[in-house]
Design an enzyme around this catalytic site. Structure first.
Site, PDB file in Angstrom:
ATOM      1  CG  ASP A  39      10.050 115.823  70.357  1.00  0.00           C
ATOM      2  OD1 ASP A  39       9.752 115.871  71.652  1.00  0.00           O
ATOM      3  OD2 ASP A  39       9.175 116.039  69.432  1.00  0.00           O
ATOM      4  N   GLY A  88       7.318 114.055  72.619  1.00  0.00           N
ATOM      5  CA  GLY A  88       7.792 112.824  71.389  1.00  0.00           C
ATOM      6  C   GLY A  88       6.546 112.871  70.734  1.00  0.00           C
TER       7      GLY A  88
END
Length: 465
Positions: A211, A255
């Site tokens: 991420d 994410g």
């Protein structure tokens, strides 16, 4: 985070008195590669706004430069090293393992390198995962495949005493731990227990989070590969959408709390019309909501591509408050939810659509690295070995302002990085998509929600709600 809360001091096991077997130069200007000295630093804050600012030249603002030292702490003949990979898969794990083993083996002459299997679970005797004896020949080809040669798992990092018992039994005096912020907090606890026992073992982390949400670090390894693979998924979904009557392509990307992959893939693809990330709230209904914006896009262009981070729009869904083995909150599936809401909205309006949905998350995580990530992993692994050989501990290796540095684990894991809704990255993403700045009906409520999202992303995970 102000300078008064920062301290980039790196802890060491003792004085370095052993000559390094790596032959380099200590002279600048002789056209030979140089050793790195402990008094060479990289500034943390390099930005100036308004009047000239004089930042302090002390450890609140200086990061120790990574690289091989002329004098090292450990005699390579007596080194026994350990490596483990923890958490979810990420492109580049095998590249890092390979780099560490090859640097230990070929540059320093270390003969004993143990690979602990399946994360921290490989340290627990009752689980039966015997470590693998590693050398440069065994791992020479592993960078050509995805996943991790050593296997991985979540959890187990809280069993600190048992892990250190294993290190002592195996006479390990340097441990390389590849994992995300939760794993690195475990690394710090392990290093503290090692110190408490008076046992000389360097603990060095190589931070892993696809991420890209680790503080201070320019980018985490695997991120550029993830963006490349995400771009390929977006290209495919765009072709599907553009070929259909009112075609809609929906791609869900990784994410959890930061939209870096979604924003980067959006910019790289040039074909995304809506990018939805955790840091920027949106509403579905109403004249200014996402669904109405999507309808207007279809009326104008006849197709649309939507990219959504897995952590986006969680306020729209029902939370279970459940957590995984790493302590991460289990997210509701925003991709499936959006697909259903889009189909319902247009069905009620009697507007024909053709919606295609892709979730390439596991395919991306298992990918082989692109060239830039492979280079990055090689250099991260090498610098991790140089740090450990110099007796440095409780640190991770990171790239800051395009320079490799030593970062205290406590600094890197204090907060998480997030996309700044007022920053240039998000501004450029809005330019690329053409979407409204905010897809909401109540601007004041949205601003408050956005501020809270950014603040939550920067809190310690233990403080998050």
């Amino acid at each position: 985070m102000g300078n008064d809360t920062l301290d980039f001091t790196i802890e060491t096991l003792g004085n370095c008195t052993v000559d390094s077997p790596i032959e380099l130069s200590r002279v600048i200007g002789d056209n030979r590669a140089n050793y790195v000295r402990d008094d060479q630093y990289i500034r943390n804050n390099i930005y100036v706004s308004g009047e000239k600012i004089h930042d302090p030249l002390d450890m609140t603002n200086l990061m120790e430069k990574a690289g091989p030292r002329e004098k090292i702490y450990f005699d390579p003949k007596h080194v026994k090293a350990g490596i483990c990979t923890c958490g979810g898969l990420c492109p580049g794990l095998n590249d890092v393992i390979r780099a560490i083993v090859r640097c230990l083996n070929t540059r320093y002459g270390v003969k004993v390198i143990k690979g602990y299997r399946f994360g921290f679970h490989g340290f627990f005797a009752e689980e039966g995962y015997e470590p693998v004896d590693l050398d440069r020949y065994l791992i020479d080809e592993i960078h050509k495949i995805g996943g991790t040669y050593l296997g991985t798992s979540r959890g187990g990092g809280q069993r600190v005493s048992e892990i250190v018992d294993c290190l002592e039994r195996d006479n390990i005096n340097m441990l390389f731990i590849i994992g995300g912020d939760g794993t690195q907090r475990g690394s710090y606890d392990i290093a503290c227990e090692v110190e408490k026992r008076g046992y000389k073992c360097a603990v060095v982390g190589i931070p892993k989070t696809v991420d890209n949400d680790l503080m201070f670090i320019d980018r985490s390894f695997g991120f550029e590969t993830a963006v490349q693979r995400a771009k390929e998924a977006i290209a495919a979904i765009h072709m599907e959408a553009a070929s259909q009557i009112n075609g809609i392509g929906l791609v869900k990307l990784m994410g959890r709390e930061a939209g870096f992959i979604a924003t980067a893939a959006t910019l790289a693809s040039h074909e995304t019309n809506f990018c939805l990330i955790p840091e920027v709230p949106f509403e579905l209904e109403g004249e200014n909501g996402f669904l109405a914006c999507l309808e207007r896009r279809l009326a104008k262009r006849g197709h649309a591509v939507i990219v959504v981070s897995e952590g986006a729009g969680q306020d729209l869904l029902t939370s279970t408050n459940a957590t995984d083995a790493s302590g991460n909150k289990k997210l509701a599936d925003i991709g499936v939810y959006l697909k259903a809401q889009i189909e319902k909205y247009f069905k009620e309006k009697k507007i024909e659509i053709n919606l295609k949905y892709i979730d390439p998350g596991y395919q991306i995580r298992a990918s082989v690295t692109v060239a830039s990530d492979s280079v990055y992993c090689e250099r991260l692994g090498n610098n991790a070995v140089h740090a450990a050989m110099a007796g440095k501990t409780k640190l991770v290796i990171g790239l800051v302002h395009d320079k490799f540095v030593h970062l205290p684990i406590k600094m890197v894991t204090q907060h998480r990085n997030a996309v700044n809704p007022e920053g240039s990255l998000w501004r450029d993403t809005l330019d690329a998509t053409g979407q409204p700045i905010l897809m909401v009906n109540d601007m004041e409520a949205a601003k408050a929600k956005m501020a809270k999202a950014v603040a939550d992303a920067k809190k310690k995970p233990s403080e998050q709600k």
